[in-house]
Design an enzyme around this catalytic site. Sequence first.
Site, mmCIF file in Angstrom:
data_model
loop_
_atom_site.group_PDB
_atom_site.id
_atom_site.type_symbol
_atom_site.label_atom_id
_atom_site.label_comp_id
_atom_site.label_asym_id
_atom_site.label_seq_id
_atom_site.Cartn_x
_atom_site.Cartn_y
_atom_site.Cartn_z
ATOM 1 N N GLY A 24 1.167 4.169 -2.810
ATOM 2 C CA GLY A 24 1.391 4.672 -1.460
ATOM 3 C C GLY A 24 2.821 4.447 -1.003
ATOM 4 N NE ARG A 85 -2.828 6.435 -4.248
ATOM 5 C CZ ARG A 85 -2.424 5.231 -3.853
ATOM 6 N NH1 ARG A 85 -2.262 4.280 -4.756
ATOM 7 N NH2 ARG A 85 -2.187 4.974 -2.587
ATOM 8 C CG ASP A 116 -2.911 -4.306 -5.739
ATOM 9 O OD1 ASP A 116 -2.643 -3.151 -5.360
ATOM 10 O OD2 ASP A 116 -4.048 -4.791 -5.660
ATOM 11 C CB THR A 139 2.177 -2.301 -0.247
ATOM 12 O OG1 THR A 139 0.921 -2.105 0.411
ATOM 13 C CG2 THR A 139 2.378 -3.790 -0.470
ATOM 14 C CG ASP A 141 -2.416 -2.248 2.927
ATOM 15 O OD1 ASP A 141 -2.370 -1.681 4.037
ATOM 16 O OD2 ASP A 141 -3.029 -1.778 1.948
ATOM 17 C CG ASP A 143 -2.210 -5.997 -0.075
ATOM 18 O OD1 ASP A 143 -1.025 -5.710 -0.353
ATOM 19 O OD2 ASP A 143 -3.180 -5.292 -0.436
ATOM 20 N NE ARG A 185 -8.569 1.902 0.556
ATOM 21 C CZ ARG A 185 -8.032 2.842 -0.233
ATOM 22 N NH1 ARG A 185 -8.106 2.704 -1.539
ATOM 23 N NH2 ARG A 185 -7.434 3.895 0.299
#
Length: 334
Positions: A24, A85, A116, A139, A141, A143, A185
């Site tokens: 992303g 992707r 990741d 990213t 996120d 995370d 997510r």
Amino acid sequence: MTEPQTHHPNPSGLKRVAVLTSGGDAPGMNAAIRAVVRTATHNGIEVVGVRRGFQGLHEGDMALIGPRDVANTIQRGGTILLTARSHTWRSPEGRAKGAQNLRDWQVDGLIVIGGDGSFHGAHYLQQEHGFPVIGVPGTIDNDLYGTDHTIGYFTAVETALDAVDKLRDTGASHERIFVIEVMGRHAGHIALEVAVAGGAEEVFIPEDAKPVDGVVEIVKQSLAKGKASSIIIVAEGYPGGAEGVSKAIHEGTGQETRVSILGHIQRGGTPVSSDRVLASRLGEAAVYALMDGKSDVMVGRQGGGISHIPLHETWEKKKDVNRDLYRCAKTLSV
């Protein structure tokens, strides 16, 4: 005062590196690409840009890029190298083709900007073909274990917060409850920060699968205190999402609710200054890591300094949300 070092030692003899963006998109990726290109060029190293991530690497969609190719990009969202992707990269044969393309281009090391999933792809390339790889955390996120923040996170928070502020105005005008779903997510970092900064009454995150029934009591208490409107923040990874939370509130209180799913709007837009600076530092650090002979690591920022974390640890070790901030969100929601 000591003058800063203008050139970094190059004990590995690095002559040419490749860079790609994968997964992303995240605001600040272009700033990272720019930093890679200009740091490498400053140190006499050529850069190959790979278009469309690992898919482009598999197909050989590559070209030399220089400082002028990245001019006027630091303020742009998205990624000038494009991203995709790749299903072909998931097979050993696909990775072997990509490794051969890198060798054909006489590339000495690869820098992968992504999350990741992208780091998995880079790790397997190194493991199977011994190819030097460095990961740069890109990213929204936030995370990835091993870095305080990831490129794009700050901008995503500001984008979501701007939407929350606007929706709060509408909610107050119509005396409605807004349940707002933000991205995340598997992680609640965006939701938690937006909840505190946006003055939300409640926040739901994947890291704490608390029952949704609790929000019904919160709304009832708010109504009893004379609050006719409320803002509830939900990370997309929370079981049931915003729709489930909204349904529980309506059934438990009879109050009119509205769901707003912010979605991919959080990925785009001009990166804020914090993301530009972070991306610039990490792009520079990635080139230096390759020059120092490092491989199969992610460059991150921890406590203001540069860290080098084995790629496999970035997904094997869990990065928790800030529990103090989580407590603060609850305390300030009264």
